[in-house]
Scaffold this motif. Structure first.
Motif, PDB file in Angstrom:
ATOM      1  N   LEU A  71      30.425   2.354   5.579  1.00 37.14           N
ATOM      2  CA  LEU A  71      30.861   2.873   6.887  1.00 37.14           C
ATOM      3  C   LEU A  71      31.848   1.896   7.533  1.00 37.14           C
ATOM      4  CD1 LEU A  71      30.123   5.090   9.250  1.00 37.14           C
ATOM      5  CD2 LEU A  71      29.102   3.076  10.274  1.00 37.14           C
ATOM      6  N   SER A  72      31.519   0.610   7.459  1.00 43.56           N
ATOM      7  CA  SER A  72      32.400  -0.405   8.045  1.00 43.56           C
ATOM      8  C   SER A  72      33.753  -0.401   7.344  1.00 43.56           C
ATOM      9  CB  SER A  72      31.763  -1.797   7.922  1.00 43.56           C
ATOM     10  OG  SER A  72      30.651  -1.861   8.767  1.00 43.56           O
ATOM     11  N   LYS A  73      33.696  -0.277   6.013  1.00 43.73           N
ATOM     12  CA  LYS A  73      34.924  -0.268   5.217  1.00 43.73           C
ATOM     13  C   LYS A  73      35.789   0.942   5.560  1.00 43.73           C
ATOM     14  CE  LYS A  73      35.367  -1.996   0.542  1.00 43.73           C
ATOM     15  NZ  LYS A  73      34.747  -1.967  -0.759  1.00 43.73           N
ATOM     16  N   ARG A  74      35.133   2.106   5.599  1.00 46.98           N
ATOM     17  CA  ARG A  74      35.838   3.372   5.791  1.00 46.98           C
ATOM     18  C   ARG A  74      36.463   3.470   7.172  1.00 46.98           C
ATOM     19  NH1 ARG A  74      31.809   7.312   6.267  1.00 46.98           N
ATOM     20  NH2 ARG A  74      30.734   6.197   4.632  1.00 46.98           N
ATOM     21  N   LEU A  75      35.710   3.025   8.198  1.00 47.13           N
ATOM     22  CA  LEU A  75      36.154   3.259   9.579  1.00 47.13           C
ATOM     23  C   LEU A  75      36.588   1.990  10.303  1.00 47.13           C
ATOM     24  CD1 LEU A  75      33.469   5.907  10.630  1.00 47.13           C
ATOM     25  CD2 LEU A  75      35.752   6.298   9.699  1.00 47.13           C
ATOM     26  N   GLY A  76      36.522   0.858   9.619  1.00 45.27           N
ATOM     27  CA  GLY A  76      36.969  -0.395  10.240  1.00 45.27           C
ATOM     28  C   GLY A  76      36.081  -0.861  11.372  1.00 45.27           C
ATOM     29  N   ILE A  77      34.805  -0.514  11.334  1.00 48.46           N
ATOM     30  CA  ILE A  77      33.875  -0.963  12.380  1.00 48.46           C
ATOM     31  C   ILE A  77      33.184  -2.231  11.864  1.00 48.46           C
ATOM     32  CG2 ILE A  77      31.841  -0.335  13.760  1.00 48.46           C
ATOM     33  CD1 ILE A  77      32.592   2.603  13.270  1.00 48.46           C
ATOM     34  N   PRO A  78      33.211  -3.316  12.637  1.00 50.82           N
ATOM     35  CA  PRO A  78      32.628  -4.565  12.128  1.00 50.82           C
ATOM     36  C   PRO A  78      31.159  -4.406  11.758  1.00 50.82           C
ATOM     37  CG  PRO A  78      33.731  -4.911  14.246  1.00 50.82           C
ATOM     38  CD  PRO A  78      33.720  -3.431  14.003  1.00 50.82           C
ATOM     39  N   GLU A  79      30.762  -5.076  10.667  1.00 52.71           N
ATOM     40  CA  GLU A  79      29.362  -5.010  10.247  1.00 52.71           C
ATOM     41  C   GLU A  79      28.467  -5.553  11.362  1.00 52.71           C
ATOM     42  OE1 GLU A  79      28.615  -6.630   6.266  1.00 52.71           O
ATOM     43  OE2 GLU A  79      28.704  -4.516   5.686  1.00 52.71           O
ATOM     44  N   GLY A  80      27.386  -4.868  11.607  1.00 57.48           N
ATOM     45  CA  GLY A  80      26.412  -5.337  12.596  1.00 57.48           C
ATOM     46  C   GLY A  80      26.561  -4.651  13.944  1.00 57.48           C
ATOM     47  N   GLU A  81      27.669  -3.933  14.152  1.00 55.18           N
ATOM     48  CA  GLU A  81      27.855  -3.274  15.441  1.00 55.18           C
ATOM     49  C   GLU A  81      26.828  -2.131  15.589  1.00 55.18           C
ATOM     50  OE1 GLU A  81      31.680  -3.624  16.957  1.00 55.18           O
ATOM     51  OE2 GLU A  81      31.766  -1.503  17.521  1.00 55.18           O
ATOM     52  N   PRO A  82      26.078  -2.132  16.712  1.00 55.02           N
ATOM     53  CA  PRO A  82      25.113  -1.047  16.881  1.00 55.02           C
ATOM     54  C   PRO A  82      25.816   0.294  17.017  1.00 55.02           C
ATOM     55  CG  PRO A  82      25.036  -2.597  18.746  1.00 55.02           C
ATOM     56  CD  PRO A  82      26.079  -3.099  17.812  1.00 55.02           C
ATOM     57  N   LEU A  83      25.253   1.323  16.454  1.00 56.81           N
ATOM     58  CA  LEU A  83      25.857   2.653  16.546  1.00 56.81           C
ATOM     59  C   LEU A  83      25.267   3.364  17.764  1.00 56.81           C
ATOM     60  CD1 LEU A  83      25.680   3.461  12.731  1.00 56.81           C
ATOM     61  CD2 LEU A  83      27.677   2.756  14.059  1.00 56.81           C
ATOM     62  N   PRO A  84      26.034   4.244  18.402  1.00 58.69           N
ATOM     63  CA  PRO A  84      25.551   4.886  19.623  1.00 58.69           C
ATOM     64  C   PRO A  84      24.333   5.773  19.386  1.00 58.69           C
ATOM     65  CG  PRO A  84      27.718   5.747  18.972  1.00 58.69           C
ATOM     66  CD  PRO A  84      27.427   4.595  18.080  1.00 58.69           C
ATOM     67  N   ARG A  85      24.150   6.231  18.161  1.00 57.80           N
ATOM     68  CA  ARG A  85      22.969   7.021  17.783  1.00 57.80           C
ATOM     69  C   ARG A  85      22.847   6.920  16.269  1.00 57.80           C
ATOM     70  NH1 ARG A  85      24.626  13.333  17.801  1.00 57.80           N
ATOM     71  NH2 ARG A  85      23.671  13.215  15.761  1.00 57.80           N
ATOM     72  N   PRO A  86      21.656   7.188  15.727  1.00 59.43           N
ATOM     73  CA  PRO A  86      21.571   7.125  14.261  1.00 59.43           C
ATOM     74  C   PRO A  86      22.561   8.123  13.646  1.00 59.43           C
ATOM     75  CG  PRO A  86      19.385   7.369  15.235  1.00 59.43           C
ATOM     76  CD  PRO A  86      20.383   7.581  16.341  1.00 59.43           C
ATOM     77  N   ILE A  87      23.283   7.665  12.659  1.00 60.67           N
ATOM     78  CA  ILE A  87      24.261   8.535  11.995  1.00 60.67           C
ATOM     79  C   ILE A  87      23.722   8.884  10.613  1.00 60.67           C
ATOM     80  CG2 ILE A  87      26.574   8.605  10.964  1.00 60.67           C
ATOM     81  CD1 ILE A  87      27.568   6.988  13.336  1.00 60.67           C
ATOM     82  N   ILE A  88      23.709  10.176  10.323  1.00 63.11           N
ATOM     83  CA  ILE A  88      23.238  10.621   9.009  1.00 63.11           C
ATOM     84  C   ILE A  88      24.446  11.044   8.189  1.00 63.11           C
ATOM     85  CG2 ILE A  88      21.789  12.299   7.781  1.00 63.11           C
ATOM     86  CD1 ILE A  88      19.926  12.339  10.121  1.00 63.11           C
ATOM     87  N   GLU A  89      24.499  10.550   6.956  1.00 63.14           N
ATOM     88  CA  GLU A  89      25.587  10.929   6.048  1.00 63.14           C
ATOM     89  C   GLU A  89      24.970  11.470   4.756  1.00 63.14           C
ATOM     90  OE1 GLU A  89      28.797   7.417   7.174  1.00 63.14           O
ATOM     91  OE2 GLU A  89      27.591   7.230   5.367  1.00 63.14           O
ATOM     92  N   PHE A  90      25.731  12.313   4.086  1.00 59.72           N
ATOM     93  CA  PHE A  90      25.283  12.841   2.797  1.00 59.72           C
ATOM     94  C   PHE A  90      26.298  12.466   1.725  1.00 59.72           C
ATOM     95  CE2 PHE A  90      23.868  15.827   6.092  1.00 59.72           C
ATOM     96  CZ  PHE A  90      22.498  15.776   5.884  1.00 59.72           C
ATOM     97  N   CYS A  91      25.788  11.987   0.589  1.00 57.19           N
ATOM     98  CA  CYS A  91      26.648  11.747  -0.571  1.00 57.19           C
ATOM     99  C   CYS A  91      26.142  12.626  -1.706  1.00 57.19           C
ATOM    100  CB  CYS A  91      26.603  10.291  -1.007  1.00 57.19           C
ATOM    101  SG  CYS A  91      27.323   9.170   0.191  1.00 57.19           S
ATOM    102  N   TYR A  92      27.087  13.186  -2.454  1.00 53.86           N
ATOM    103  CA  TYR A  92      26.731  14.019  -3.604  1.00 53.86           C
ATOM    104  C   TYR A  92      26.377  13.091  -4.761  1.00 53.86           C
ATOM    105  CZ  TYR A  92      27.183  17.430  -7.367  1.00 53.86           C
ATOM    106  OH  TYR A  92      26.947  18.216  -8.452  1.00 53.86           O
ATOM    107  N   LYS A  93      25.142  13.277  -5.302  1.00 56.70           N
ATOM    108  CA  LYS A  93      24.668  12.392  -6.358  1.00 56.70           C
ATOM    109  C   LYS A  93      25.359  12.731  -7.670  1.00 56.70           C
ATOM    110  CE  LYS A  93      20.201  11.820  -7.167  1.00 56.70           C
ATOM    111  NZ  LYS A  93      19.956  10.432  -7.566  1.00 56.70           N
TER     112      LYS A  93
END
Ligand code: 5GP
Length: 253
Positions: free
Chosen positions: A101-123
């Motif tokens: 997520l940090s890599k993709r969106l440039g958000i520094p590691e450790g930054e709290p997210l405003p709400r839990p974010i759920i993502e799906f990856c195709y296995k």
């Protein structure tokens, strides 16, 4: 003794046919892989620790009413689980920015997210488990809209449970991945948490020091993975204080 029938061998586990119909024996290997198996190693004792930790987390989920596949632990490396049809998705829940997520969106590691974010990856190893949207999941028939609603609800319950459990032992649950299985009770389908929950599939940081206690230790060459997992297990009271990953196996009840 008759050899067991191997159903599947993955990167970190082997599945064997279980003793009763509808059951599977899940064997935890010591193998560690990262970056879609480009990096590989054998970490002595990892399978024993993950077997114990996954048992601990799944048992807790059962106690709070979150359906999961765990039936019982059989020995140091094996547990009996309910057979389920695995939905081909990695369900990722994030509380703080890290990793892809940090890599993709440039958000520094450790930054709290405003709400839990759920993502799906195709296995799909050949494709590198690509991130997919709900649109893809429904259009390609991997899960229905109702399944997705249930999956989100399960994932958030696991997140609340795991975050609280970890907070109690001074660990921040940054993110984690779960897999969901489908089982049939007569004509009714139910979804449950399957696969494993362990430091292989979570990001766990010490709250005070930020020290990583998860598979990133291996991915990023940060020290001993067994020491990190042993520390998680010891804090949770899963291992007696005098046991380390190098302690010889003993029989358990
Ligand atoms: P990221 O997408 O940042 O690489 O991973 C997010 C979370 O999901 C991390 O806790 C990571 O350990 C977990 N995760 C993602 N993909 C996999 C995978 O293929 N195997 C395992 N064991 N965990 C994964």
């Amino acid at each position: 003794m008759a050899r067991r029938k191997k159903i599947y061998e993955g990167k970190a586990k082997i599945l064997y046919e279980g003793p009763e119909p509808g059951t599977i024996v899940q064997y935890f290997k010591d193998d560690a892989t990262a970056f879609n198996a480009e990096k590989k190693a054998t970490i002595e004792g990892k399978g024993v620790l993950n077997n114990r930790l996954s048992e601990f987390f799944m048992t807790g989920l059962t106690q709070i009413g979150v359906p999961n596949h765990f039936i019982k632990r059989l020995n140091m490396r094996e547990q009996l689980v309910r057979a389920a049809e695995i939905i081909p998705l990695e369900v990722i829940v994030r509380n703080f920015a890290a990793g892809s997520l940090s890599k993709r969106l440039g958000i520094p590691e450790g930054e709290p997210l405003p709400r839990p974010i759920i993502e799906f990856c195709y296995k799909d190893d050949a494709l590198g488990d690509p991130l997919v949207a709900e649109e893809h999941i429904i259009a390609f028939g991997w899960a229905s809209q109702q399944d997705l609603d249930d999956i989100v609800s399960l994932a958030l319950r696991v997140n609340d449970f795991m975050s609280g459990l970890m907070l109690g032992v001074g660990i921040k649950l940054v993110d984690f991945k779960i897999e969901i299985g489908r089982v049939w009770d007569n004509d009714y389908q139910r979804l449950l948490v399957a696969d494993e929950i362990s430091p292989d599939s979570c990001r766990l940081w010490d709250i005070e020091t930020g020290q990583k206690l998860d598979k990133d230790v291996f991915r990023r060459d940060l020290g001993s993975l067994s020491d990190a997992y042993t520390e998680v297990a010891r804090r949770l009271g899963v291992l007696p204080s005098n046991v380390t990953h190098t302690t010889k196996p003993t029989l358990i009840n």
